[in-house]
Write a protein that holds these residues in place. Sequence first.
Motif, PDB file in Angstrom:
ATOM      1  N   MET A   1       0.827  -1.211   0.000  1.00 37.12           N
ATOM      2  CA  MET A   1       0.000   0.000   0.000  1.00 37.12           C
ATOM      3  C   MET A   1       0.862   1.263   0.000  1.00 37.12           C
ATOM      4  N   LEU A   2       1.867   1.303   0.892  1.00 38.00           N
ATOM      5  CA  LEU A   2       2.695   2.508   0.980  1.00 38.00           C
ATOM      6  C   LEU A   2       3.504   2.752  -0.290  1.00 38.00           C
ATOM      7  N   SER A   3       3.721   1.682  -1.066  1.00 35.89           N
ATOM      8  CA  SER A   3       4.497   1.865  -2.293  1.00 35.89           C
ATOM      9  C   SER A   3       3.714   2.677  -3.321  1.00 35.89           C
ATOM     10  N   ASP A   4       2.369   2.664  -3.211  1.00 38.48           N
ATOM     11  CA  ASP A   4       1.520   3.433  -4.136  1.00 38.48           C
ATOM     12  C   ASP A   4       1.245   4.841  -3.624  1.00 38.48           C
ATOM     13  N   LEU A   5       1.722   5.167  -2.445  1.00 36.16           N
ATOM     14  CA  LEU A   5       1.294   6.407  -1.778  1.00 36.16           C
ATOM     15  C   LEU A   5       1.704   7.669  -2.539  1.00 36.16           C
ATOM     16  N   LYS A   6       0.665   8.489  -2.847  1.00 31.33           N
ATOM     17  CA  LYS A   6       0.913   9.746  -3.567  1.00 31.33           C
ATOM     18  C   LYS A   6       0.388  10.945  -2.791  1.00 31.33           C
ATOM     19  N   LEU A   7      -0.557  10.680  -1.868  1.00 36.20           N
ATOM     20  CA  LEU A   7      -1.223  11.794  -1.181  1.00 36.20           C
ATOM     21  C   LEU A   7      -1.589  11.404   0.255  1.00 36.20           C
ATOM     22  N   VAL A   8      -1.208  12.249   1.201  1.00 38.28           N
ATOM     23  CA  VAL A   8      -1.647  12.053   2.586  1.00 38.28           C
ATOM     24  C   VAL A   8      -2.621  13.179   2.910  1.00 38.28           C
ATOM     25  N   ILE A   9      -3.804  12.789   3.354  1.00 40.17           N
ATOM     26  CA  ILE A   9      -4.861  13.775   3.645  1.00 40.17           C
ATOM     27  C   ILE A   9      -5.027  13.842   5.161  1.00 40.17           C
ATOM     28  N   PHE A  10      -4.705  15.008   5.707  1.00 38.64           N
ATOM     29  CA  PHE A  10      -4.730  15.171   7.153  1.00 38.64           C
ATOM     30  C   PHE A  10      -5.987  15.891   7.628  1.00 38.64           C
ATOM     31  N   ALA A 154     -12.358  15.160  -2.328  1.00 48.10           N
ATOM     32  CA  ALA A 154     -12.034  16.399  -3.059  1.00 48.10           C
ATOM     33  C   ALA A 154     -10.535  16.510  -3.361  1.00 48.10           C
ATOM     34  N   PRO A 155      -9.643  16.330  -2.364  1.00 50.86           N
ATOM     35  CA  PRO A 155      -8.215  16.396  -2.704  1.00 50.86           C
ATOM     36  C   PRO A 155      -7.768  15.260  -3.630  1.00 50.86           C
ATOM     37  N   MET A 156      -8.366  14.077  -3.466  1.00 51.33           N
ATOM     38  CA  MET A 156      -8.006  12.958  -4.345  1.00 51.33           C
ATOM     39  C   MET A 156      -8.303  13.319  -5.800  1.00 51.33           C
ATOM     40  N   HIS A 157      -9.508  13.877  -6.026  1.00 53.08           N
ATOM     41  CA  HIS A 157      -9.874  14.278  -7.390  1.00 53.08           C
ATOM     42  C   HIS A 157      -8.995  15.423  -7.882  1.00 53.08           C
ATOM     43  N   HIS A 158      -8.672  16.351  -6.992  1.00 51.94           N
ATOM     44  CA  HIS A 158      -7.825  17.484  -7.363  1.00 51.94           C
ATOM     45  C   HIS A 158      -6.511  16.997  -7.974  1.00 51.94           C
ATOM     46  N   TYR A 159      -5.949  15.933  -7.388  1.00 50.82           N
ATOM     47  CA  TYR A 159      -4.668  15.418  -7.878  1.00 50.82           C
ATOM     48  C   TYR A 159      -4.847  14.296  -8.905  1.00 50.82           C
ATOM     49  N   GLY A 160      -6.087  13.982  -9.255  1.00 49.77           N
ATOM     50  CA  GLY A 160      -6.340  12.948 -10.265  1.00 49.77           C
ATOM     51  C   GLY A 160      -5.883  11.569  -9.818  1.00 49.77           C
ATOM     52  N   LEU A 161      -6.097  11.257  -8.545  1.00 51.37           N
ATOM     53  CA  LEU A 161      -5.616   9.985  -7.990  1.00 51.37           C
ATOM     54  C   LEU A 161      -6.765   9.021  -7.728  1.00 51.37           C
ATOM     55  N   THR A 162      -6.412   7.822  -7.280  1.00 47.26           N
ATOM     56  CA  THR A 162      -7.408   6.813  -6.895  1.00 47.26           C
ATOM     57  C   THR A 162      -7.263   6.548  -5.390  1.00 47.26           C
ATOM     58  N   PRO A 163      -8.294   5.993  -4.739  1.00 44.23           N
ATOM     59  CA  PRO A 163      -8.238   5.821  -3.281  1.00 44.23           C
ATOM     60  C   PRO A 163      -7.016   5.052  -2.773  1.00 44.23           C
ATOM     61  N   ASN A 164      -6.569   4.053  -3.537  1.00 44.55           N
ATOM     62  CA  ASN A 164      -5.424   3.250  -3.066  1.00 44.55           C
ATOM     63  C   ASN A 164      -4.107   4.034  -3.036  1.00 44.55           C
ATOM     64  N   GLN A 165      -4.114   5.233  -3.630  1.00 46.37           N
ATOM     65  CA  GLN A 165      -2.898   6.069  -3.619  1.00 46.37           C
ATOM     66  C   GLN A 165      -2.948   7.100  -2.483  1.00 46.37           C
ATOM     67  N   CYS A 166      -4.037   7.036  -1.680  1.00 46.89           N
ATOM     68  CA  CYS A 166      -4.240   8.054  -0.639  1.00 46.89           C
ATOM     69  C   CYS A 166      -4.304   7.432   0.751  1.00 46.89           C
ATOM     70  N   LEU A 167      -3.868   8.231   1.713  1.00 44.70           N
ATOM     71  CA  LEU A 167      -3.919   7.836   3.120  1.00 44.70           C
ATOM     72  C   LEU A 167      -4.610   8.971   3.871  1.00 44.70           C
ATOM     73  N   GLY A 168      -5.576   8.633   4.720  1.00 50.05           N
ATOM     74  CA  GLY A 168      -6.248   9.660   5.522  1.00 50.05           C
ATOM     75  C   GLY A 168      -5.846   9.517   6.978  1.00 50.05           C
ATOM     76  N   VAL A 169      -5.646  10.633   7.665  1.00 43.17           N
ATOM     77  CA  VAL A 169      -5.225  10.602   9.071  1.00 43.17           C
ATOM     78  C   VAL A 169      -6.232  11.380   9.902  1.00 43.17           C
ATOM     79  N   GLU A 170      -6.803  10.725  10.898  1.00 40.15           N
ATOM     80  CA  GLU A 170      -7.934  11.279  11.659  1.00 40.15           C
ATOM     81  C   GLU A 170      -7.887  10.937  13.142  1.00 40.15           C
ATOM     82  N   ASP A 171      -8.523  11.763  13.955  1.00 39.99           N
ATOM     83  CA  ASP A 171      -8.659  11.448  15.385  1.00 39.99           C
ATOM     84  C   ASP A 171     -10.126  11.249  15.766  1.00 39.99           C
TER      85      ASP A 171
END
Length: 217
Positions: A1-10, A154-171
Motif C-alpha cells: 500500500m505505501l508503495s503506491d502512496l501519492k497523497l496524505v490527507i490530514f 475532493a483532494p483525491m480528485h484534485h490530484y487525479g488519484l485513486t483511493p489506493n494512492q491516498c492515506l487519511g489521518v484522523e482522530d
Amino acid sequence: MLSDLKLVIFDLDGVLTETSRQHFKAWQTLAAKYDIDLDPSFEVHLKGVSRKASLDKILSLSSRHFTEAEKDAMQAEKNAHYQQLIANFSKEDCFEGAHELLHFLQKKGIHMALASASKNGPKLIRALEIDRYFGYVADPTQHPGKPAPDLFLAPMHHYGLTPNQCLGVEDAVAGIAAIKAANMTAIGIGELGSLPEADAEYTTLADFAQVIMKHLT
Ligand code: BG6
Ligand code: MG
C-alpha cells in the motif's frame, strides 16, 4: 500500500494540533449558559462534526426549543470564544513530530492535503506555520460534513488519484468513517482501541510519523 502512496490527507484538530480541547471547552461554556451540562464523555460525538451539527447535538440534550436566530447567535458566540482560546497559537503548538513529518513527505514528493471540518482551518495552519505544505485545502463549506467521504475525495480528485494512492489521518470516529467511505486507508490517532474502524491506530502523531518515515526511507 505505501508503495503506491501519492497523497496524505490530514485532519487538523486533534491530529496536527491539540485544538479539540479548545473546541470542547468553548462548547461547554456555551452549553452551561443554557443549563446544559456537557460531560467530557460527550466530546467523542463532537469531534470532526461541523459547528452547526455540533450545536444541534448539544441542544438535543435540552428540552427547550431554540429559534434559528438563537442558534446562529450561539454558533457565533462559541466561535468567538474558540478563536480567543487559540489566539496565541504558533509553530510550537503543532503536535510533536508534525513539522518533521510534513517536511519529510514534501521531500519525498508526496502531496499533502487538509480535510478539516473547521472553517478556522486555513487561518490555523497559517498560525502553525504549516500552510506551505498543503497543496490542497478542502473547503468545508462546499462539501457535506464527515462521515460523508467528500472532504477526503475532493483532494483525491484534485490530484487525479485513486483511493489506493491516498492515506487519511484522523482522530475522530466521524473522520475515520469518512476516510473508509472514500475507500482509502485510515490512520487513527488517539487512545488505542478508540477508533476501531481505522486500519491502523497510533497513540500520537509522533508514533505514526516514526513508522511512516521508516517505511518510506
Ligand atoms: C472539526 C472539530 O475539526 O471542526 C470540531 O473536530 C469542530 O470539533 C469542527 O466543530 C468545525 O469547526 P469550526 O472551527 O468551523 O467551528
Ligand atoms: Mg479532528
